[in-house]
Motif scaffolding. Structure first.
Motif, PDB file in Angstrom:
ATOM      1  N   THR A  15       0.855  -1.186   0.000  1.00 27.61           N
ATOM      2  CA  THR A  15       0.000   0.000   0.000  1.00 27.61           C
ATOM      3  C   THR A  15       0.885   1.227   0.000  1.00 27.61           C
ATOM      4  OG1 THR A  15      -1.698  -1.181   1.272  1.00 27.61           O
ATOM      5  CG2 THR A  15      -1.837   1.224   1.194  1.00 27.61           C
ATOM      6  N   GLN A  16       0.702   2.095  -0.956  1.00 24.34           N
ATOM      7  CA  GLN A  16       1.474   3.334  -0.972  1.00 24.34           C
ATOM      8  C   GLN A  16       0.546   4.523  -1.054  1.00 24.34           C
ATOM      9  OE1 GLN A  16       3.446   2.256  -5.068  1.00 24.34           O
ATOM     10  NE2 GLN A  16       3.654   4.455  -4.816  1.00 24.34           N
ATOM     11  N   MET A  17       1.065   5.660  -0.627  1.00 19.56           N
ATOM     12  CA  MET A  17       0.214   6.839  -0.522  1.00 19.56           C
ATOM     13  C   MET A  17      -0.317   7.220  -1.901  1.00 19.56           C
ATOM     14  SD  MET A  17       2.918   9.875   0.236  1.00 19.56           S
ATOM     15  CE  MET A  17       1.864  11.296  -0.011  1.00 19.56           C
ATOM     16  N   GLU A  18      -1.553   7.672  -1.887  1.00 16.36           N
ATOM     17  CA  GLU A  18      -2.167   8.049  -3.142  1.00 16.36           C
ATOM     18  C   GLU A  18      -1.620   9.386  -3.593  1.00 16.36           C
ATOM     19  OE1 GLU A  18      -6.484   5.946  -2.149  1.00 16.36           O
ATOM     20  OE2 GLU A  18      -6.380   7.902  -3.135  1.00 16.36           O
ATOM     21  N   GLY A  19      -1.543   9.536  -4.879  1.00 22.31           N
ATOM     22  CA  GLY A  19      -1.151  10.821  -5.407  1.00 22.31           C
ATOM     23  C   GLY A  19      -2.355  11.556  -5.953  1.00 22.31           C
ATOM     24  N   PRO A  20      -2.117  12.472  -6.823  1.00 20.91           N
ATOM     25  CA  PRO A  20      -0.770  12.920  -7.179  1.00 20.91           C
ATOM     26  C   PRO A  20      -0.164  13.816  -6.105  1.00 20.91           C
ATOM     27  CG  PRO A  20      -2.408  14.190  -8.362  1.00 20.91           C
ATOM     28  CD  PRO A  20      -3.156  13.150  -7.587  1.00 20.91           C
ATOM     29  N   VAL A  21       1.156  13.878  -6.122  1.00 24.66           N
ATOM     30  CA  VAL A  21       1.893  14.746  -5.223  1.00 24.66           C
ATOM     31  C   VAL A  21       2.535  15.850  -6.057  1.00 24.66           C
ATOM     32  CG1 VAL A  21       3.848  14.913  -3.643  1.00 24.66           C
ATOM     33  CG2 VAL A  21       2.371  12.882  -3.595  1.00 24.66           C
ATOM     34  N   THR A  22       2.324  17.076  -5.661  1.00 25.04           N
ATOM     35  CA  THR A  22       2.902  18.220  -6.359  1.00 25.04           C
ATOM     36  C   THR A  22       3.761  18.999  -5.380  1.00 25.04           C
ATOM     37  OG1 THR A  22       1.000  18.371  -7.843  1.00 25.04           O
ATOM     38  CG2 THR A  22       2.451  20.288  -7.715  1.00 25.04           C
ATOM     39  N   LEU A  23       5.025  19.199  -5.741  1.00 23.05           N
ATOM     40  CA  LEU A  23       5.965  19.918  -4.886  1.00 23.05           C
ATOM     41  C   LEU A  23       6.689  20.982  -5.688  1.00 23.05           C
ATOM     42  CD1 LEU A  23       7.631  16.903  -3.021  1.00 23.05           C
ATOM     43  CD2 LEU A  23       5.907  18.452  -2.105  1.00 23.05           C
ATOM     44  N   SER A  24       7.212  21.947  -4.967  1.00 23.88           N
ATOM     45  CA  SER A  24       8.088  22.928  -5.590  1.00 23.88           C
ATOM     46  C   SER A  24       9.519  22.394  -5.565  1.00 23.88           C
ATOM     47  CB  SER A  24       8.017  24.253  -4.845  1.00 23.88           C
ATOM     48  OG  SER A  24       6.710  24.793  -4.916  1.00 23.88           O
ATOM     49  N   GLU A  25      10.306  22.853  -6.515  1.00 23.57           N
ATOM     50  CA  GLU A  25      11.706  22.449  -6.572  1.00 23.57           C
ATOM     51  C   GLU A  25      12.397  22.739  -5.241  1.00 23.57           C
ATOM     52  OE1 GLU A  25      13.721  24.224  -9.902  1.00 23.57           O
ATOM     53  OE2 GLU A  25      14.672  22.325 -10.398  1.00 23.57           O
ATOM     54  N   GLU A  26      13.239  21.810  -4.822  1.00 29.20           N
ATOM     55  CA  GLU A  26      14.021  21.870  -3.582  1.00 29.20           C
ATOM     56  C   GLU A  26      13.201  21.513  -2.337  1.00 29.20           C
ATOM     57  OE1 GLU A  26      16.225  25.482  -3.216  1.00 29.20           O
ATOM     58  OE2 GLU A  26      17.209  25.253  -5.160  1.00 29.20           O
ATOM     59  N   ALA A  27      11.944  21.149  -2.504  1.00 32.51           N
ATOM     60  CA  ALA A  27      11.143  20.715  -1.356  1.00 32.51           C
ATOM     61  C   ALA A  27      11.552  19.311  -0.934  1.00 32.51           C
ATOM     62  CB  ALA A  27       9.661  20.753  -1.703  1.00 32.51           C
TER      63      ALA A  27
END
Lengths: 113, 111
Positions: B5-17
């Motif tokens: 089981t893995q976390m659902e996405g989507p995941v959105t991050l800023s560069e360097e986060a």
């Protein structure tokens, strides 16, 4: 990169027709695998082979058959394709099986109309 | 049976986060654990792996530690780049060639 090729890379076919996908490796690895990838399911194992003429079923084997007459080639056959078999199919290889790392081919996108 | 089981996405991050993608598993015995990455239109590439408890896999700034007590193998990276945008799959492989994948987590990194 592991030497794995799949053919065809894309295929459109009609319900009820037979389809054969080919996986070819140049690494001389003993184990070969066929997976399908569907949204929300990750990859699921269809069949695998642990040597020439030695195969076994995976999690979702119904409607599929496989053959391995040479170390380098592993064929996946859909005897009578159905729309539920529309998917992306990946071949993988590993040297020794069990807990050894598997390396994946580029995939075949199959659409069954 | 075995499962991931893995976390659902989507995941959105800023560069360097900082990135964490959670992965937990259910298995009998002592499976090997993997993270694979898939770029658009390509097959899966091995990112890192761990074969026994407390092992840490690492590659390209990504890390994951095999935690048997919590049956987890969380993926982390201290500073993500735009080029890390991809789908990440957690997987386990047990001794009977039973390979199980999580559903995948799509990561998008914005400049």
């Amino acid at each position: 990169d592991a030497g794995i090729t799949q053919s065809p890379r894309h295929k459109v076919t009609e319900t009820g027709t037979p389809v054969t996908l080919r996986c070819h490796q140049t690494e001389n690895h003993r184990y070969m695998y066929w997976y399908r990838q569907d949204p929300g399911h990750g990859l699921r194992l269809i069949h695998y082979s642990y040597g020439v003429k030695d195969t076994d079923k995976g999690e979702v084997s119904d409607g599929y058959s496989v053959s391995r007459s040479k170390t380098e080639d592993f064929l996946l056959t859909l005897e009578s394709a159905t729309s539920s078999q529309t998917s992306v199919y990946f071949c993988a290889i590993s040297e020794q099986g069990e807990t050894e790392t598997q390396y994946f081919g580029p995939g075949t996108r199959l659409l069954v109309l | 049976g075995n499962s991931v089981t893995q976390m659902e996405g989507p995941v959105t991050l800023s560069e360097e986060a900082f990135l964490t993608i959670n992965c937990t598993y259910t298995a009998t015995g002592y499976p090997s654990l993997f993270w694979y990455v898939q770029y658009p239109g390509e097959g899966l590439q091995l990112l890192l792996k761990a074969t026994k408890a407390d092992d840490k896999g690492s590659n390209k700034g990504f890390e994951a530690t095999y935690r048997k007590e919590t049956t987890s193998f969380h993926l982390e990276k201290g500073s993500v780049q735009v080029s890390d945008s991809a789908v990440y799959f957690c997987a386990l492989l047990s001794h009977n060639n039973d390979m199980r994948f999580g559903a995948g987590t799509r990561l998008t990194v914005k400049p």
